[in-house]
Design a protein around this motif. Structure first.
Motif, PDB file in Angstrom:
ATOM      1  N   THR A  63       3.377  10.976  -2.190  1.00  0.00           N
ATOM      2  CA  THR A  63       2.909  10.034  -1.438  1.00  0.00           C
ATOM      3  C   THR A  63       4.244   9.662  -0.265  1.00  0.00           C
ATOM      4  O   THR A  63       5.216  10.064  -0.468  1.00  0.00           O
ATOM      5  N   ASP A  64       3.938   8.514   0.400  1.00  0.00           N
ATOM      6  CA  ASP A  64       4.910   7.996   1.207  1.00  0.00           C
ATOM      7  C   ASP A  64       5.958   7.254   0.737  1.00  0.00           C
ATOM      8  O   ASP A  64       6.616   6.594   1.356  1.00  0.00           O
ATOM      9  N   GLN A  65       5.748   6.811  -0.652  1.00  0.00           N
ATOM     10  CA  GLN A  65       6.662   6.147  -1.587  1.00  0.00           C
ATOM     11  C   GLN A  65       7.904   7.246  -1.867  1.00  0.00           C
ATOM     12  O   GLN A  65       8.930   6.489  -2.375  1.00  0.00           O
ATOM     13  N   ALA A  66       7.783   8.383  -1.683  1.00  0.00           N
ATOM     14  CA  ALA A  66       8.959   9.202  -1.914  1.00  0.00           C
ATOM     15  C   ALA A  66      10.131   8.934  -0.921  1.00  0.00           C
ATOM     16  O   ALA A  66       9.891   8.770   0.102  1.00  0.00           O
ATOM     17  N   TYR A  81       0.789  -1.184   0.001  1.00  0.00           N
ATOM     18  CA  TYR A  81      -0.164   0.068   0.081  1.00  0.00           C
ATOM     19  C   TYR A  81       0.817   1.316  -0.011  1.00  0.00           C
ATOM     20  O   TYR A  81       2.178   1.184   0.333  1.00  0.00           O
ATOM     21  N   PHE A  82       0.161   2.273  -0.432  1.00  0.00           N
ATOM     22  CA  PHE A  82       0.892   3.824  -0.387  1.00  0.00           C
ATOM     23  C   PHE A  82      -0.302   4.638   0.359  1.00  0.00           C
ATOM     24  O   PHE A  82      -1.482   4.290  -0.065  1.00  0.00           O
ATOM     25  N   GLN A  83       0.459   5.878   0.797  1.00  0.00           N
ATOM     26  CA  GLN A  83      -0.736   6.382   1.110  1.00  0.00           C
ATOM     27  C   GLN A  83      -0.366   8.007   0.684  1.00  0.00           C
ATOM     28  O   GLN A  83       0.711   8.597   0.497  1.00  0.00           O
ATOM     29  N   VAL A  84      -1.415   8.761   0.251  1.00  0.00           N
ATOM     30  CA  VAL A  84      -1.283  10.163  -0.376  1.00  0.00           C
ATOM     31  C   VAL A  84      -1.109  11.151   0.987  1.00  0.00           C
ATOM     32  O   VAL A  84      -1.635  11.097   2.231  1.00  0.00           O
ATOM     33  N   THR A  85       0.081  11.688   0.911  1.00  0.00           N
ATOM     34  CA  THR A  85       0.521  12.682   2.051  1.00  0.00           C
ATOM     35  C   THR A  85       0.503  14.116   1.454  1.00  0.00           C
ATOM     36  O   THR A  85       0.839  15.155   2.228  1.00  0.00           O
ATOM     37  N   HIS A  86       0.385  14.444   0.163  1.00  0.00           N
ATOM     38  CA  HIS A  86       0.272  15.897  -0.274  1.00  0.00           C
ATOM     39  C   HIS A  86      -0.694  16.714   0.466  1.00  0.00           C
ATOM     40  O   HIS A  86      -2.148  16.191   0.383  1.00  0.00           O
ATOM     41  N   PRO A  87      -0.344  17.650   1.309  1.00  0.00           N
ATOM     42  CA  PRO A  87      -1.409  18.314   2.156  1.00  0.00           C
ATOM     43  C   PRO A  87      -2.728  18.773   1.459  1.00  0.00           C
ATOM     44  O   PRO A  87      -3.776  19.047   2.081  1.00  0.00           O
ATOM     45  N   PHE A  88      -2.414  19.167   0.218  1.00  0.00           N
ATOM     46  CA  PHE A  88      -3.669  19.900  -0.627  1.00  0.00           C
ATOM     47  C   PHE A  88      -4.256  18.924  -1.704  1.00  0.00           C
ATOM     48  O   PHE A  88      -5.186  19.473  -2.279  1.00  0.00           O
ATOM     49  N   GLY A 137       8.873  11.882 -16.734  1.00  0.00           N
ATOM     50  CA  GLY A 137      10.178  12.437 -16.258  1.00  0.00           C
ATOM     51  C   GLY A 137       9.949  12.380 -14.730  1.00  0.00           C
ATOM     52  O   GLY A 137      10.852  13.025 -14.273  1.00  0.00           O
ATOM     53  N   GLU A 138       9.184  11.671 -14.103  1.00  0.00           N
ATOM     54  CA  GLU A 138       9.302  11.639 -12.758  1.00  0.00           C
ATOM     55  C   GLU A 138       8.804  10.158 -12.168  1.00  0.00           C
ATOM     56  O   GLU A 138       8.209   9.265 -12.751  1.00  0.00           O
ATOM     57  N   SER A 139       9.231   9.856 -10.802  1.00  0.00           N
ATOM     58  CA  SER A 139       8.717   8.660 -10.305  1.00  0.00           C
ATOM     59  C   SER A 139       7.082   8.732  -9.748  1.00  0.00           C
ATOM     60  O   SER A 139       7.156   9.804  -9.320  1.00  0.00           O
ATOM     61  N   ARG A 140       6.416   7.970 -10.257  1.00  0.00           N
ATOM     62  CA  ARG A 140       4.940   7.790 -10.081  1.00  0.00           C
ATOM     63  C   ARG A 140       4.397   6.819  -9.351  1.00  0.00           C
ATOM     64  O   ARG A 140       5.024   5.481  -9.830  1.00  0.00           O
ATOM     65  N   VAL A 141       3.450   6.347  -8.844  1.00  0.00           N
ATOM     66  CA  VAL A 141       2.920   5.396  -8.376  1.00  0.00           C
ATOM     67  C   VAL A 141       1.659   5.278  -9.043  1.00  0.00           C
ATOM     68  O   VAL A 141       0.748   6.091  -9.362  1.00  0.00           O
ATOM     69  N   PHE A 142       1.273   3.884  -9.347  1.00  0.00           N
ATOM     70  CA  PHE A 142       0.100   3.474 -10.360  1.00  0.00           C
ATOM     71  C   PHE A 142      -1.029   2.826  -9.116  1.00  0.00           C
ATOM     72  O   PHE A 142      -0.584   2.004  -8.564  1.00  0.00           O
TER      73      PHE A 142
END
Length: 106
Positions: free
Chosen positions: A63-66, A16-23, A41-46
């Motif tokens: 996300t908490d995957q960064a 699992y991953f969690q969205v952490t961006h505050p907005f 051009g960037e690391s992304r989660v699907f």
């Protein structure tokens, strides 16, 4: 020995991953991580959007995957400003003072 630390005990375990961006509207929500890859051009989660079952992606940095920022890791999250941020603040205040001099009172 319980096996390699890189291999999960069960092959069908979901990651699992969690969205952490505050907005971001999905902040705080957890999703099953289908893939993490460099795209656009960037690391992304699907992940599959539970409301529409469509494949979606987000920047991993949201996300908490960064990976943890090295400065934050070293300071344990306790420092308010980096040295470079402090220098920018000083430069801003000096420029502000040059544009808006202090009033002279008699």
């Amino acid at each position: 020995m319980n096996g390699s630390p890189n291999i999960p005990n069960q092959l069908n375990e979901d990651e699992y991953f969690q969205v952490t961006h505050p907005f971001h509207p999905l902040t705080g929500q957890r999703f099953v991580l289908l893939s993490k890859t460099n795209t656009y051009g960037e690391s992304r989660v699907f992940f599959l959007d539970p409301s529409s079952t469509k494949l979606r992606s987000l920047p991993a940095a949201w996300t908490d995957q960064a990976p943890l920022d090295p400065f934050t890791r070293l300071t344990g999250g306790q420092a308010l400003l980096r040295l470079s941020d402090l220098r920018k603040l000083v430069q801003f205040l000096e420029n502000w003072d040059n544009h808006f001099p202090k009033p002279q009172f008699e």
